[in-house]
Each structure stands twice: as structure tokens, then as C-alpha cells.
Design a protein around this motif. Structure first.
Motif, short mmCIF file in Angstrom:
data_model
loop_
_atom_site.label_atom_id
_atom_site.label_comp_id
_atom_site.label_asym_id
_atom_site.label_seq_id
_atom_site.Cartn_x
_atom_site.Cartn_y
_atom_site.Cartn_z
N GLN A 125 -29.27 67.93 -24.53
CA GLN A 125 -28.07 67.61 -25.29
C GLN A 125 -26.85 68.38 -24.85
N ILE A 126 -27.00 69.42 -24.06
CA ILE A 126 -25.83 70.16 -23.61
C ILE A 126 -24.93 69.27 -22.78
N GLY A 127 -25.50 68.30 -22.04
CA GLY A 127 -24.69 67.41 -21.22
C GLY A 127 -24.28 66.12 -21.91
N GLY A 128 -24.60 65.93 -23.16
CA GLY A 128 -24.25 64.72 -23.89
C GLY A 128 -24.84 64.76 -25.28
N GLY A 129 -25.01 63.61 -25.89
CA GLY A 129 -25.60 63.53 -27.22
C GLY A 129 -26.75 62.55 -27.23
N SER A 130 -27.49 62.52 -28.33
CA SER A 130 -28.60 61.58 -28.47
C SER A 130 -28.41 60.80 -29.77
N ILE A 131 -29.10 59.64 -29.86
CA ILE A 131 -29.04 58.79 -31.05
C ILE A 131 -30.46 58.46 -31.45
N GLN B 141 -29.06 55.45 -13.31
CA GLN B 141 -28.61 56.78 -12.92
C GLN B 141 -27.12 56.94 -13.20
N ARG B 142 -26.73 58.20 -13.42
CA ARG B 142 -25.33 58.51 -13.65
C ARG B 142 -25.00 59.79 -12.90
N LEU B 143 -23.89 59.79 -12.16
CA LEU B 143 -23.45 60.95 -11.40
C LEU B 143 -22.07 61.36 -11.86
N VAL B 144 -21.90 62.65 -12.15
CA VAL B 144 -20.61 63.20 -12.56
C VAL B 144 -20.24 64.35 -11.62
N GLU C 116 -23.41 66.72 -11.79
CA GLU C 116 -24.46 66.39 -12.75
C GLU C 116 -25.05 65.02 -12.41
N HIS C 117 -26.37 64.98 -12.35
CA HIS C 117 -27.07 63.73 -12.02
C HIS C 117 -28.11 63.46 -13.10
N THR C 118 -28.01 62.29 -13.74
CA THR C 118 -28.91 61.92 -14.82
C THR C 118 -29.68 60.66 -14.43
N THR C 119 -31.00 60.66 -14.67
CA THR C 119 -31.84 59.51 -14.34
C THR C 119 -32.71 59.15 -15.53
N ASN C 120 -32.70 57.88 -15.92
CA ASN C 120 -33.61 57.38 -16.94
C ASN C 120 -34.92 56.96 -16.27
N LEU C 121 -36.01 57.61 -16.65
CA LEU C 121 -37.32 57.34 -16.07
C LEU C 121 -38.13 56.48 -17.05
N GLY C 122 -37.68 55.27 -17.26
CA GLY C 122 -38.31 54.41 -18.25
C GLY C 122 -37.67 54.60 -19.61
N ALA C 123 -38.29 54.01 -20.63
CA ALA C 123 -37.71 54.03 -21.98
C ALA C 123 -37.95 55.34 -22.71
N THR C 124 -38.87 56.17 -22.23
CA THR C 124 -39.23 57.36 -23.00
C THR C 124 -39.06 58.67 -22.23
N MET C 125 -38.52 58.62 -21.03
CA MET C 125 -38.34 59.84 -20.25
C MET C 125 -36.97 59.86 -19.58
N LEU C 126 -36.44 61.06 -19.44
CA LEU C 126 -35.12 61.22 -18.84
C LEU C 126 -35.06 62.54 -18.10
N ASN C 127 -34.42 62.56 -16.94
CA ASN C 127 -34.26 63.77 -16.15
C ASN C 127 -32.80 63.99 -15.82
N ALA D 292 -29.57 73.88 -13.24
CA ALA D 292 -30.44 73.48 -14.35
C ALA D 292 -31.07 72.14 -14.02
N ASP D 293 -32.34 71.99 -14.32
CA ASP D 293 -33.00 70.69 -14.19
C ASP D 293 -33.61 70.33 -15.52
N ASN D 294 -33.48 69.06 -15.91
CA ASN D 294 -33.72 68.66 -17.29
C ASN D 294 -34.73 67.54 -17.41
N PHE D 295 -35.57 67.63 -18.42
CA PHE D 295 -36.54 66.57 -18.66
C PHE D 295 -36.79 66.41 -20.17
N THR D 296 -36.77 65.16 -20.63
CA THR D 296 -37.04 64.84 -22.03
C THR D 296 -38.08 63.74 -22.09
N ILE D 297 -39.01 63.84 -23.03
CA ILE D 297 -40.06 62.84 -23.17
C ILE D 297 -40.29 62.55 -24.65
#
Length: 1009
Positions: free
Chosen positions: A29-35, A392-395, A428-439, A487-492
Motif C-alpha cells: 500500500q505504500i505505492g498506492g491503495g487497495s479496495i 504491468q505499470r511502470l512509473v 517503480e514496476h508493478t505486475t498483476n500475477l493473476g487475480a490474487t497475486m501482485l508484485n 524494495a520488492d513487493n508481493f501480495t497474495i
């Protein structure tokens, strides 16, 4: 790598950390928000398999997820901005919520209710982000771009907005607070983690902002980043999730603006002139006219698509040219004193200090007051590019500031300049790894290049201070701290669990080049006449460097036990290898042997485990009431600023040393003999004579990192669609905070030091603490009949043990008895017991219904905005200025209290606040003891402020508007007196010589398309 772990569970903890290191890790969440939210059918049953889409209104970017068996959905990380949520399922109408703004660091809950029908039919509903927090237990606010841009900010410094919430003080009046720090809920002022787009934006060697203030100056206008370039900032404090670390108080994360599919731009100019302003209180009193004021802040920005729906850019420029009044006040010698001094002393004092303008109660000491001028020449640039590549999103963002500041001193010929060049960048590079994972991967760079340069200091043989007369300047320092972040980020997402894991590496390289002339300190005018300095300070010119690698790992699980109850569990581990670069003792013995060059300066502390726990309960189905209970433990990593007075050239020479009569032959005490000695041994420390004993500045080798226990209980209620109320109890305890005490002081019975082979030993140890408890109330009203406001009230009690936050060097003056640190326990520096803050905006009705275009244009578009604040008095530490016990140190020694005498005079007419008759030095002098007055036992004046703005907007076309702003600071021209002189032997004791600014007007013009 081996870990020396204390306590139970060491093996399990080690396994946890190694497991985290093996994973792709996160700080989501430091790089954005969640819903998050739940989708239900008309019978209120959860609906699985629903496709939920989050649509970014600016970029047309869409992200989709599918509800699980319980109808739950979650977007783990989305870029901040305006969104609309829609839900699609076979056999139901498409349901689409209202547009809302997602803020960085937030996790709003948006529930959707489906209706039976065809998928081809779309129904708009009012579902949007609620005003209350139903997902996390932290405390904090989001300051949106609209608020940051439109409120009347004196100097347009974003940090002024940080304190517009409950329990938060920006730059509190303490030694640490004076370096640009922020205190969250009674925390140390330097316990804040400050980030720009998720990467470090601090001064590097200290946790203050990258501004002149962190270098011991002030006057920053554009603080780190232009207000025009800020999308929003989010402050997070108290029981935050484990993703937030490296903070003993709060985390402040600023999100910069990005481009969109539409072209947008702004041009602006903010203007002030002394002809518009009132004269200030003390200029009127001293019959000084208004000083010239020329104030211009100007700039613009442009944003738009490089490739529609794919690539966007944002560019911002802001400049400032300001020439403003800076009132100078200080004690100076009179001719009656000068004629009694040696030619060398007299020449230095007359060279540095001006003549008196006012008499005092002491015929040897006068007061000088004049209006001088400070200058700001600042240019700031920010460029950002966002690239959308499917999932993917690159900033990429780069900031560059070219800022120069100059401020006068008591000496008319010795102003101090602060040229600063600042850079901050992020990829900053963000990748959605399917519907339940994000890096997410983030790389950061932060560098400050600042030179604190007192003019003509090299023309002075040595500085002088005596009984409130201060003929001295700060040492020159060229600061060059650099921070690299990875920093490298992963959410599941798994069932009812939202799991986040993260690692954050921050390499800190702090470099200084500093020095200055010697300084002679005399307790009384009789001492300077007799050439009896209490101490002579030495400052050795050299380059210094300190470095370390901060590491942080965490895992966080937000577990939804039921639709009404959520448990947030987490743990964070942090480790900072010992600093290297200076000399320190190799034990806890302040008189012990030194370590080798480039060896670790401390023992490693590998025990920084910080558990986090929170409960979020929504008792009613409407979720209009929420009860939150949370607790956390967090750590503050060592900051280089605390250790720069230690030895770097040689263990024999601390960076800032001193000697007294007990340490050297008498000839070295004669002014200005120390200058030749300083130069000699600086070039060759081996030439230090055995008969001379310099002070040493060392730190406890076995120190432990500062840690903070935080907890809060909050109840929040959404009273209506636009009004939310909250009441919260907030507690916090800071343990092992850095403080300093002088040891090996002179024994008055023998006239010698206990350890005769050494001089004074300044010993830094992590032994201070802070205890804080408060009741914090808030009311937040969204737009309602043209009005919106936020109101906050804090009732707080804060206690400090062992003079916390008193100093950032080895020369703290708040501690009375170095052998009784508990005797310096009392109210926390810089903390008011009661604080009220209110910000509001009101759109004045009228004109919109008129048919006449001219009348409609003249009467519509008016908005009134204001920031109102009040606080009770700040704690005051009254000292005597005398050495009662004969230890060779007068700092911190307090007088006795005279029973039955009111310590306050509180005269607004004479500005005399304290009553000298309420304090006595007779007993302490006669009995050679410390006084019985408590630590920070008194209070200064309260303060009221009101800044206002009247804005008129002209809608030139549908896409263009022009706003004219008339703003006033201290709108009521109310005199807010500063704190009084608290040194009893000063000729101006009890007298207030400073005040807040007079009423100032600002005119601005802003064109937006």
C-alpha cells in the motif's frame, strides 16, 4: 549470517525471517491503495464468481477480480486516483458505483448489491468509499490535492498541513524538533519515516525533511516538493500494519501527480508586498518601521498523454524569489563592560556584535534589536512518466531542487548562507500475477548537497559567550548524505486472508566536511573580565563519513473472521548494521579503550522484532459504526546526526572537544591562545601534550535500538452521508531513546576530575524514554450545502525521562544532575496539553440562477477558506546559568522555588512572563547543591492563529478557469507571543522578545485548463 537472539521463540523467528527473504516480498500500500468489498444478491446472500472491475477515470486503466465463495473481492494495489467500481454476473444487471478518489495507503470498503436482470442492463448506484475506516487500526489522515492546493499556506510548505490532525506537531520546540522533525502522538520528533512516492525523502543523516531546517537553519519555502506537484499525502501512525516501519512515531508518504488522457495545465503567481501588511508587534514597540518585503512564488505544470491509454507525463516547475524581514534580537556588551576587557576580547566582541539599542537591568549588558533581511532564491523541478503495459505499470519520476537561503545573525557582517541542491528519483514496476497475486519493484535515490556557511567566520580568532551574550556562530558544514533504496513487493489473497510480505533495503551514506574556530565560554561578566572561562571549545576541521544498510522484513495477514469482525496480525523485523566511520569506545565504559579505525562503532542489535495486532469490529450491518483496537511495536534506526561530534581524525580528538581550567596549563585559557593550539594538533594529533586533557565524546558500545510501543482504541461513527465523528484514546511509550550526559566533571572538593588522565567525558546512551496518553476527537464534514470542514481536538499528557529530544549533539543543556538522570523527568518538550485545529471551506451561494451573464459572473464562484488553530502553553525549563556545585558545568542547573510567590507575571504590556522573585539561588550557592525546581515545570503563553483566503473563480470556458485569491496570514492581527528567556542570570530573564508574525496579505492568480 548468524543472529544473536534474546528471549523465547528465537528459532521460529529466524525461520520466519529466512522464509521471507526467500520469497518475492512486498510493501504494497505504500505505492498506492487497495479496495475491498462484498457483493450480495437482493436477499443479502453473498454472490461468488462475480467479475468486479475498477476503472481509473483519468487513464481508462481497468483491473478486474472475481469474488470468492463468500462474495468477497479485493484489489490489492491500485494507483491513487479517481475510480468507479462495477460488478458483472450472469442473471444480474451490471451495477456501477459512484466515482470516488482512492488515496495512497488507504483500504476503503465498497460493498455492492446486485439486482436481477440482464447483463446488458447497467444500473448506477450510490456505492462509494465510506468516510469511516472499517479495515485498519492505524491513525492518520489523507490530505488531498484539493486541500493542499486551495488552503492558505504561509510559504506553501506542505509540512504545515501535517499538523492539521489530532495528536501531531510539526517541528515541535525541542532540540530534535528544530531539525525539521514531526512528532506523532508524543513520539520523538525524529522518529518519522518521510517518503516521496514510497522512497526516502529525508535529509539522510536525520529523519527530518530535506530542507534548510534539518541543517540547523530555517526559512524553507518549497519544502522538498512543490505543493502543486502533490497528488496527496497520507500520514500513518499508532497501530499501523507491519508494512510500515523505520518509524517510532508516524509514516508520511507523499504521492506526486501523474498525467491522464486529458491535457491539463496550471500557471500561477503568489505575490506579497510590505505595503499590504501590518507592522509587527516588536517593530512597533522598538519604533522600527516596516521592513521591505518582496515575495514572488510562481510556476506552472503540464500533464497529458504521450500515447492515449498507455503513456502519460506530468511536469511541474515552481520558483520563489523572496526578500523578507528577519527581526534580530540579542544581548550585547555595553561600553561599561568593553572597557574592562583585554584588547583581544574587546576587538572580537566589537567586530562581531552591534551596539545596544535598549538598556537592561544589568549596566554591563544591553539589548540589540533590529530589522534585517533574509532571502530565498529557489527553483524546483519534477518530472513523472507513467506507462501502462496491460497487467504491468511502470512509473519513473525525478525531482531536482536548486535552493539558496540566507539569514542574518546578531552580527550584521556574518549572515549564514545555505545553498542546497537536492535530487530524488524513483523507478517503480508493478505486475498483476493473476487475480490474487501482485508484485511490485521499487528503486529509489535521495541526495542532499547543502553547505551551511557562516560568512566571515575565518576572520574571527575565537567565538565568545558570556551571561546571555553570544558572539558566536554555528560551525560551517558541507552536508552530502545519499540514500539508495530497493524494495520488492508481493501480495497474495487466500480465502479470508489478505497476506502481504515485504523487504526494504535502504543504504545510507552520510558525508560531512565541517569545522570552525574555537569558542570561549564564561559564566558571568566577572569571569570574562578576569579571563576565567568555564570551558574552551575546539572544533577540528575534517571530512567525516558514516554509513550503514537498513533492512526491513515483514509479513501481514488481514483475516476476515466474519463480515463484522476483522483481525489484523503482523510482524516486522528490522536490522541496521552498526555505523562505521568514526572512533568509539569498545565497551559500555565511557572511560574505556577505543575501537580500531573503520571498525563497527557499536555492537549489533539483532533483536528488533515488532509485532502488530488489530481488531476492527462493525457492530451493525449498515457499517456506519466501527470500533478499532490496535497495538504495535516499532523501531527507530540509528541516525548519523547524533554521532558526528565523535572522533574522526584520531581517537585523541573528538570532532567537538573542550577543556577547562582543571585540564590545561593556565596559559591556554587566555583568549585567543586556543586557535594556534587547535591548528597544531589538528594537523598532527601526536603533538597533543601529555599535560593537556581534552574532552571525549563517546557512545555506549552496547546500546540498543530505540523502540516504541503504540496502542489505540477508537470509535468512529458515520452520522450522515457527509459527516463522520471519531473519539480515540491513544497511548505511546518510547524506550531507549538517545540522550547524553557529561561525566568526569570536576570534583569541587579537590578541583580535579575523578579520572585525572581524561577531561570531561560526554557520554551518549540510549536510556531516555517518553510516555504519552491522549484523548483525540475529530469531526470530518464532506461537502454539505457548500460547506466542508475538519475539526480536531487533542487533550494530551506527555512525560519525558532523562531529557528526551533535548539535543541532537553531545552538548545537551537540559539535564541537571548527570548522576541522577531521573531528576530530569517532567513534561515533554514541545507538547501542549490542549490543541484545537480546524480547517474549513465554504462556497458562498449566489449568482448561479441569474440570467444576466455579467451579474452571474460577478456574484458566483466565491469561496471562503480558513485554517484556525489554538494551543495551550508549551513547557519551559528554567535554568540558573550558574555552577552551584562547582563541577565546571553550569548547563541545566536549576534554582530553588520560593514558596508562596507566583512564578508568572504574564504582562502583555511589558512582555515580562516570569517572575524572578519566585526563584532563588541563595540555597544552592551556599550549600553547593542543585536547585529543587522541577524539570520543565513552567509553561509559556498560549497561541491562537487564523489564516484565511477569499477566492473568486471565473469559468472562462468549460475547460478553463481563472482564480483570483486574496489570502491573509494572522487574519485578526492577533499578537502571539513567543516563549520568554528562561536563564535566571540573564539580563533579560523572563522577558519575551519574539512573537508570531503580524497580519500578512498575499494575492495570487491561478489559471487552470
Amino acid at each position: 549470517m548468524q543472529f544473536a537472539l534474546r528471549g523465547r521463540g528465537a528459532s521460529a523467528a529466524l525461520a520466519l525471517i529466512l522464509g521471507l527473504m526467500a520469497a518475492s516480498l512486498a510493501q504494497a500500500q505504500i505505492g498506492g491503495g487497495s479496495i475491498i468489498g462484498t457483493v450480495r444478491d437482493p436477499s443479502a446472500a453473498p454472490v461468488p464468481g462475480v467479475r468486479v472491475v475498477a476503472h481509473n477515470q483519468d487513464t481508462n486503466e481497468e483491473r478486474s477480480v472475481t469474488t470468492n465463495a463468500e462474495g468477497y473481492y479485493e484489489f490489492p494495489l491500485l494507483a491513487a486516483g479517481p475510480y468507479r467500481i462495477r460488478a458483472e454476473a450472469q442473471g444480474f444487471n451490471v451495477v456501477q458505483g459512484a466515482v470516488f478518489t482512492l488515496s495512497t495507503g488507504t483500504r476503503p470498503r465498497i460493498d455492492l448489491a446486485l439486482t436481477v436482470g440482464a447483463v446488458s442492463e447497467k444500473i448506477d448506484v450510490s456505492a462509494t468509499a465510506p468516510q469511516i475506516n472499517t479495515t485498519t487500526t492505524d491513525l492518520g489522515v489523507v490530505m488531498t490535492r484539493t486541500r493542499a492546493d486551495e488552503l492558505p499556506l504561509n510559504g506553501r510548505n506542505f509540512q504545515e498541513l501535517v499538523s492539521l490532525q489530532a495528536g501531531v506537531v510539526s517541528s515541535p520546540s525541542s532540540g530534535a524538533g528544530g531539525r525539521g522533525g514531526i512528532s506523532f502522538h508524543g513520539s520523538t520528533a525524529l522518529g518519522t519515516n518521510m517518503m516521496l512516492d514510497g522512497v526516502d525523502m529525508s535529509f539522510g543523516e536525520v529523519n527530518g525533511a530535506a530542507s534548510f531546517q534539518s541543517a540547523g537553519g530555517g526559512g524553507t519555502l518549497i519544502n522538498t516538493v512543490s505543493v502543486e506537484a502533490i497528488q496527496e499525502f497520507k500520514s500513518t501512525a499508532s497501530a499501523s500494519s507491519a508494512e510500515y516501519g523505520r518509524a517510532g512515531g508516524g509514516v508520511l508518504n507523499i504521492t506526486t501527480r501523474s498525467g491522464s488522457n486529458d491535457w491539463h495545465g496550471t500557471l500561477f503567481e503568489f505575490f506579497r508586498n510590505d505595503k499590504l501588511n501590518a507592522n509587527d508587534f516588536f517593530s512597533n514597540k522598538n519604533k522600527l518601521g516596516k521592513s521591505p518585503l518582496r515575495w514572488n512564488q510562481f510556476g506552472g505544470n503540464l500533464a497529458g498523454p504521450i500515447k492515449r491509454d498507455k503513456v502519460f507525463f506530468f511536469f511541474n516547475y515552481e520558483g520563489a524569489k523572496v526578500r523578507r524581514q528577519s527581526q534580530v534580537t540579542g544581548n550585547v556588551p555595553t561600553e561599561a563592560l568593553l572597557v574592562q576587557l583585554t584588547p583581544e576580547l574587546r576587538n572580537t566582541l566589537t567586530t562581531i556584535l552591534p551596539a545596544p539599542t535598549n538598556a537592561t537591568s544589568n549596566p554591563l549588558i544591553g539589548q540589540h534589536v533590529r530589522n534585517d533581511r533574509s532571502t530565498n532564491d529557489e527553483q524546483t523541478f519534477l518530472t513523472r512518466v507513467d506507462v501502462l503495459l496491460g497487467q504491468q505499470r511502470l512509473v519513473v519520476r525525478h525531482s531536482y531542487n536548486n535552493q539558496d537561503y540566507a539569514t542574518p545573525s546578531l552580527s550584521p557582517t556574518m549572515p549564514t548562507t545555505y545553498p542546497m541542491r537536492y535530487q530524488n528519483a524513483v523507478v517503480e514496476h508493478t505486475t498483476n500475477l493473476g487475480a490474487t497475486m501482485l508484485n511490485e519493484l521499487r528503486l529509489g535515490f535521495n541526495r542532499v548537497d547543502l553547505f551551511r556557511n557562516p560568512a566571515n567566520f575565518d576572520k574571527i580568532p575565537a567565538y565568545i559567550s558570556v551571561q546571555g551574550i553570544n558572539a558566536s556562530m554555528s560551525n560551517f558544514i558541507h552536508f552530502l548524505p545519499t540514500t539508495y533504496s530497493v524494495a520488492d513487493n508481493f501480495t497474495i489473497l487466500r480465502g479470508r486472508h489478505s497476506i502481504k510480505m515485504g523487504v526494504d533495503l535502504r543504504e545510507v551514506r552520510s558525508v560531512r566536511y565541517q569545522g570552525g574556530p574555537p569558542s570561549y565560554s564564561y559564566t558571568t561578566t566577572a569571569d570574562i573580565i578576569a579571563q576565567r572561562p568555564v570551558s574552551v571549545g575546539l572544533s577540528f576541521t575534517t571530512s567525516k563519513g558514516l554509513r550503514t544498510l537498513n533492512t526491513g522484513f515483514y509479513i501481514q495477514d488481514d483475516w476476515r473472521l466474519s463480515p463484522k469482525l476483522q483481525v489484523n496480525l503482523g510482524v516486522r523485523y528490522e536490522y541496521s548494521p552498526p555505523l562505521r566511520g568514526g572512533f568509539n569506545v569498545n565497551s559500555s565504559d565511557p572511560y574505556g579503550a577505543y575501537n580500531a579505525a573503520q571498525a563497527p562503532m557499536f555492537a549489533s542489535d539483532r533483536n528488533d522484532f515488532g509485532p502488530r495486532m488489530g481488531l476492527v469490529w462493525t457492530p451493525d450491518a449498515s457499517q456506519r459504526t466501527v470500533v478499532r483496537l490496535g497495538g504495535a511495536v516499532s523501531y527507530i534506526m540509528p541516525q548519523a546526526i547524533h554521532y558526528y561530534d565523535m572522533a574522526f581524525i584520531s581517537p585523541k580528538l573528538s570532532g567537538v572537544s573542550s577543556f577547562a581550567a582543571a585540564d590545561v596549563p593556565a596559559s591556554y585559557l587566555i583568549y585567543p591562545n586556543a586557535i594556534a593550539f587547535q591548528t597544531l594538533i589538528q594537523n598532527n594529533p601526536d603533538l597533543l601534550p601529555p599535560s593537556m586533557k581534552l574532552s571525549r565524546s563517546v557512545a555506549d558500545y552496547n546500546r540498543r535500538d530505540t523502540y516504541v510501543g503504540m496502542w489505540n482504541l477508537a470509535v468512529q461513527r458515520q452520522v450522515s452521508k457527509t459527516l463522520a465523528l471519531q473519539v480515540a484514546y491513544v497511548g505511546q511509550r518510547t524506550i531507549k531513546l538517545i540522550s547524553v550526559r557529561p561525566l568526569n566533571l570536576v570534583n569541587p572538593a579537590t578541583g580535579a576530575r575523578p579520572v585525572t588522565s581524561l577531561g570531561q567525558v560526554n557520554f551518549e546512551e540510549n536510556a531516555a524514554n517518553i510516555t504519552y496518553n491522549s484523548l483525540e476527537l475529530s469531526a470530518n464534514q464532506k461537502l454539505w450545502h457548500g460547506l466542508n470542514y475538519d475539526a480536531y481536538f487533542t487533550l494530551a499528557d506527555g512525560r519525558g525521562y532523562y531529557a528526551p529530544d533535548d539535543t541532537i549533539t553531545f552538548t545537551g543543556g537540559g539535564l541537571q544532575d548527570p548522576l541522577n538522570i531521573a531528576g530530569s523527568t517532567g513534561p515533554l518538550q514541545g507538547l501542549s496539553k490542549r490543541v484545537f485545529r480546524n480547517i474549513f471551506s465554504y462556497t458562498i451561494p449566489g449568482g448561479t440562477h441569474l440570467q444576466n451573464r455579467v451579474l452571474r459572473g460577478a456574484l458566483s464562484g466565491w469561496t471562503l477558506r480558513s485554517i484556525i488553530g489554538w494551543r495551550s502553553g508549551l513547557p519551559l525549563n528554567l535554568t540558573s546559568g550558574n555552577d552551584f556545585v562547582g563541577s565546571g558545568r553550569s548547563a541545566g542547573q536549576r534554582p530553588d522555588v520560593v514558596a508562596g510567590v507566583d512564578p508568572y507575571i504574564g504582562s502583555h504590556e511589558t512582555q515580562v512572563w516570569l517572575n524572578a522573585a519566585a526563584f532563588s539561588t541563595t540555597g544552592p550557592k551556599a550549600e553547593k547543591r542543585y536547585g529543587n525546581l522541577g524539570y520543565y515545570a513552567l509553561r509559556g503563553p498560549s497561541a491562537f492563529t487564523m489564516d484565511s483566503g477569499l477566492h473568486k473563480t471565473f469559468n472562462l470556458t468549460e475547460a478553463q478557469r481563472l482564480t483570483v485569491r486574496l489570502e491573509s496570514f494572522n487574519t485578526l492581527n492577533h499578537t502571539t507571543l513567543g516563549n520568554p528567556n528562561t536563564t535566571l542570570n540573564s539580563a533579560t530573564f523572563g522577558l519575551i522578545t519574539g512573537a508570531g508574525s503580524q497580519r500578512l496579505y498575499q494575492v495570487a492568480l491561478k489559471y487552470v485548463f
